[in-house]
Design a protein around this motif. Sequence first.
Motif, PDB file in Angstrom:
ATOM      1  N   ASP A  59      -8.319   4.853  12.557  1.00 33.48           N
ATOM      2  CA  ASP A  59      -9.264   5.778  11.946  1.00 33.48           C
ATOM      3  C   ASP A  59      -8.610   6.496  10.762  1.00 33.48           C
ATOM      4  N   PRO A  60      -9.362   7.298  10.008  1.00 26.69           N
ATOM      5  CA  PRO A  60      -8.771   7.994   8.860  1.00 26.69           C
ATOM      6  C   PRO A  60      -7.597   8.902   9.227  1.00 26.69           C
ATOM      7  N   PHE A  61      -7.646   9.529  10.410  1.00 24.64           N
ATOM      8  CA  PHE A  61      -6.523  10.372  10.812  1.00 24.64           C
ATOM      9  C   PHE A  61      -5.274   9.531  11.060  1.00 24.64           C
ATOM     10  N   GLY A  62      -5.466   8.344  11.633  1.00 22.58           N
ATOM     11  CA  GLY A  62      -4.337   7.440  11.801  1.00 22.58           C
ATOM     12  C   GLY A  62      -3.766   6.991  10.466  1.00 22.58           C
ATOM     13  N   ASP A  63      -4.657   6.728   9.498  1.00 23.84           N
ATOM     14  CA  ASP A  63      -4.194   6.384   8.149  1.00 23.84           C
ATOM     15  C   ASP A  63      -3.343   7.510   7.580  1.00 23.84           C
ATOM     16  N   PHE A  64      -3.839   8.735   7.736  1.00 27.61           N
ATOM     17  CA  PHE A  64      -3.117   9.904   7.229  1.00 27.61           C
ATOM     18  C   PHE A  64      -1.723  10.006   7.841  1.00 27.61           C
ATOM     19  N   LEU A  65      -1.624   9.814   9.166  1.00 27.86           N
ATOM     20  CA  LEU A  65      -0.334   9.950   9.835  1.00 27.86           C
ATOM     21  C   LEU A  65       0.619   8.813   9.469  1.00 27.86           C
ATOM     22  N   ALA A  66       0.113   7.591   9.426  1.00 30.36           N
ATOM     23  CA  ALA A  66       0.964   6.461   9.067  1.00 30.36           C
ATOM     24  C   ALA A  66       1.507   6.620   7.650  1.00 30.36           C
ATOM     25  N   GLU A  67       0.653   7.060   6.743  1.00 31.87           N
ATOM     26  CA  GLU A  67       1.085   7.273   5.360  1.00 31.87           C
ATOM     27  C   GLU A  67       2.091   8.415   5.269  1.00 31.87           C
ATOM     28  N   THR A  68       1.865   9.465   6.060  1.00 34.75           N
ATOM     29  CA  THR A  68       2.782  10.605   6.040  1.00 34.75           C
ATOM     30  C   THR A  68       4.160  10.199   6.543  1.00 34.75           C
ATOM     31  N   LEU A  69       4.205   9.461   7.649  1.00 34.21           N
ATOM     32  CA  LEU A  69       5.494   9.016   8.182  1.00 34.21           C
ATOM     33  C   LEU A  69       6.235   8.167   7.156  1.00 34.21           C
ATOM     34  N   ALA A  70       5.521   7.245   6.514  1.00 37.50           N
ATOM     35  CA  ALA A  70       6.150   6.402   5.500  1.00 37.50           C
ATOM     36  C   ALA A  70       6.665   7.243   4.335  1.00 37.50           C
ATOM     37  N   ASP A  71       5.843   8.194   3.900  1.00 39.48           N
ATOM     38  CA  ASP A  71       6.248   9.057   2.788  1.00 39.48           C
ATOM     39  C   ASP A  71       7.456   9.910   3.145  1.00 39.48           C
TER      40      ASP A  71
END
Length: 313
Positions: A59-71
């Motif tokens: 979901d969008p929240f998962g996208d947000f978290l995955a992107e944050t961890l990568a960043d």
Amino acid sequence: MPDVLVAGETLVDFLPDSATPLAATEEFARRPGGAPANVAVRLAQLDRPTWFWTRVGTDPFGDFLAETLADRGVPDRFVERDPSAKTTLAFVSGDPTSGPRFTFYRDGTADTRLESGRVPDDALDAVEWVVVGSVPLASDPSRAAIVDLVDRANDRDCTVVFDLNARPELWTDADFAAQVDRVLPAVDAVKASPEDLGPAGVEGDTDDIDAVASQLHERGPHTVFLTLGEGGAAARATADAPWGPADASHEGFAVDAVDTTGAGDAFTAGVVDALAGGERDLAAVLDRANAVAAAATTRAGGMADLPDPDSVV
């Protein structure tokens, strides 16, 4: 290659715009969170290469978290995406500078669906440190997955660090102390705060550091780290520890705190970073860990950039 593996939940914290009850709060700021996620990010910020095993939705929240961890510098090898479960959410209430409270939306969410064996043996053979939290123990299959990971890490002589984090509202179908006892015999070091000790089965005066440490030592870990809020922190280790026997205390650092959310997680990261870097003086370990925790409280959110990483070296 990373020499640390952290495992556990990643979620989205919603921080209110004021210290009002949730029912009266109209605006929230979205922040990435989850105690193990905070630890993994802090280790990355301290230039300690770290794997992180977690599970979020697509979901969008998962996208947000995955992107944050990568960043934030966390490799994605073990960041799993679950197409059939939502990402966990937590709403924060109370004063963020003096002990926030959390309301979780976590029934059947992605991080409750960690599965045994997803971290292969060769990954455990490649790391020396494994850090796990207690929240995944609240329900299966994540409970069985964390127990399996800890047991396999112990069999491979990894140093296992267990972060006690009592969240009573999450424990609806299992006993916290009983599940803690499933893990402690295979753990080398445990970190806890006073509010975690009673629910974890520690009896008597939880302000008596030596008595608390003795009870925890008897249940498995050779090293105990206790965070004491404004009182700093303490550590006790038996002769079985590579750095023991030892006891140490630290009064903490005075800072203008903005948000204490994740301060304990920053402390855990500081402990692991110091020990993994070869430090064997527990007083120096506490100094490092308290410095990381203090720096973390000067920014809002559990994953905000440290204001000056050099200041905690």
